[in-house]
Design an enzyme around this catalytic site. Structure first.
Site, mmCIF file in Angstrom:
data_model
loop_
_atom_site.group_PDB
_atom_site.id
_atom_site.type_symbol
_atom_site.label_atom_id
_atom_site.label_comp_id
_atom_site.label_asym_id
_atom_site.label_seq_id
_atom_site.Cartn_x
_atom_site.Cartn_y
_atom_site.Cartn_z
ATOM 1 N N CYS A 94 89.871 70.613 45.787
ATOM 2 C CA CYS A 94 89.680 72.055 45.903
ATOM 3 C C CYS A 94 89.689 72.687 44.517
ATOM 4 O O CYS A 94 90.542 72.357 43.693
ATOM 5 C CB CYS A 94 90.806 72.640 46.757
ATOM 6 N N HIS A 136 86.914 73.171 55.560
ATOM 7 C CA HIS A 136 87.770 73.375 54.383
ATOM 8 C C HIS A 136 87.675 74.835 53.921
ATOM 9 O O HIS A 136 88.700 75.485 53.663
ATOM 10 C CB HIS A 136 87.330 72.421 53.267
ATOM 11 N N GLU A 137 86.450 75.353 53.840
ATOM 12 C CA GLU A 137 86.261 76.733 53.374
ATOM 13 C C GLU A 137 86.742 77.747 54.410
ATOM 14 O O GLU A 137 87.316 78.782 54.051
ATOM 15 C CB GLU A 137 84.802 76.977 52.997
ATOM 16 N N HIS A 140 90.307 78.373 54.081
ATOM 17 C CA HIS A 140 90.623 79.359 53.037
ATOM 18 C C HIS A 140 90.611 80.774 53.609
ATOM 19 O O HIS A 140 91.429 81.611 53.226
ATOM 20 C CB HIS A 140 89.617 79.292 51.886
#
Length: 186
Positions: A94, A136-137, A140
């Protein structure tokens, strides 16, 4: 314009990002800056909280990855995962947590409802690397980092490095924001 990347321990990375109600020229400029910043940092995904903005916006560009050279950048606004299928482990890293890589178990396929760069609603299925990067994003946008998903023993292995990053001991080839700067106005 290249934007500084928000680093681990900054509060904006732990907040649930706010949905966008529409898109205008300022968002279009932001999207261009996010793509430029992601490429400058040699990333393949970037979420708005990673540049200090609490908004449900992310970019994915797999073109630097072998086998995906013809991929175009993808803009994802207000994503919602509708369904998942299968699971696998794969190493992740990341931009907000420099120099730490670890295996993370995630669904191997997802069905995603989102809005594109024209704010048009879409529902698409993604698999393999694209599914992983999107998840993954999206994490966030929900205030979750990939290190939160590590098994206890793997988390212990990276804990000292996380503490160093939180203390500002960060060495990157890309600009980083001051830690704990908080969210900028959207």
């Amino acid at each position: 314009m290249i934007l500084p990347i928000t680093i681990y321990s900054d509060e904006v990375l732990r907040r649930k990002a706010k949905p966008l109600k529409g898109i205008d020229t300022s968002h279009e400029e932001l999207i261009g800056n996010m793509i430029e910043s992601m490429r400058n940092a040699s990333g393949i995904g970037l979420a708005a909280p990673q540049i200090g903005l609490s908004m449900r916006l992310l970019i994915v560009d797999l073109s630097p990855v072998q086998g995906y050279e013809n991929a175009e950048p993808m803009v994802v606004i207000n994503p919602h995962i509708l369904a998942v299928k299968g699971y696998n482990a794969m190493e992740e890293g990341c931009l907000s947590i420099p120099d730490i890589h670890a295996d993370v178990v995630r669904p191997s396929s997802i069905q995603l409802k989102y809005r594109n760069e024209h704010f048009e609603e879409r529902v698409d299925e993604f698999s393999a690397l694209m599914a992983r990067v999107l998840q993954h994003e999206i994490d966030h946008l929900d205030g979750t980092l990939f290190v939160d998903k590590l098994q206890r023993r793997d988390r212990r292995k990276v804990q000292k490095s996380l503490e160093d990053i939180a203390a500002g001991k960060v060495h990157t080839t890309y600009p980083v924001a001051e830690i704990n700067q908080g969210a900028k106005a959207s």
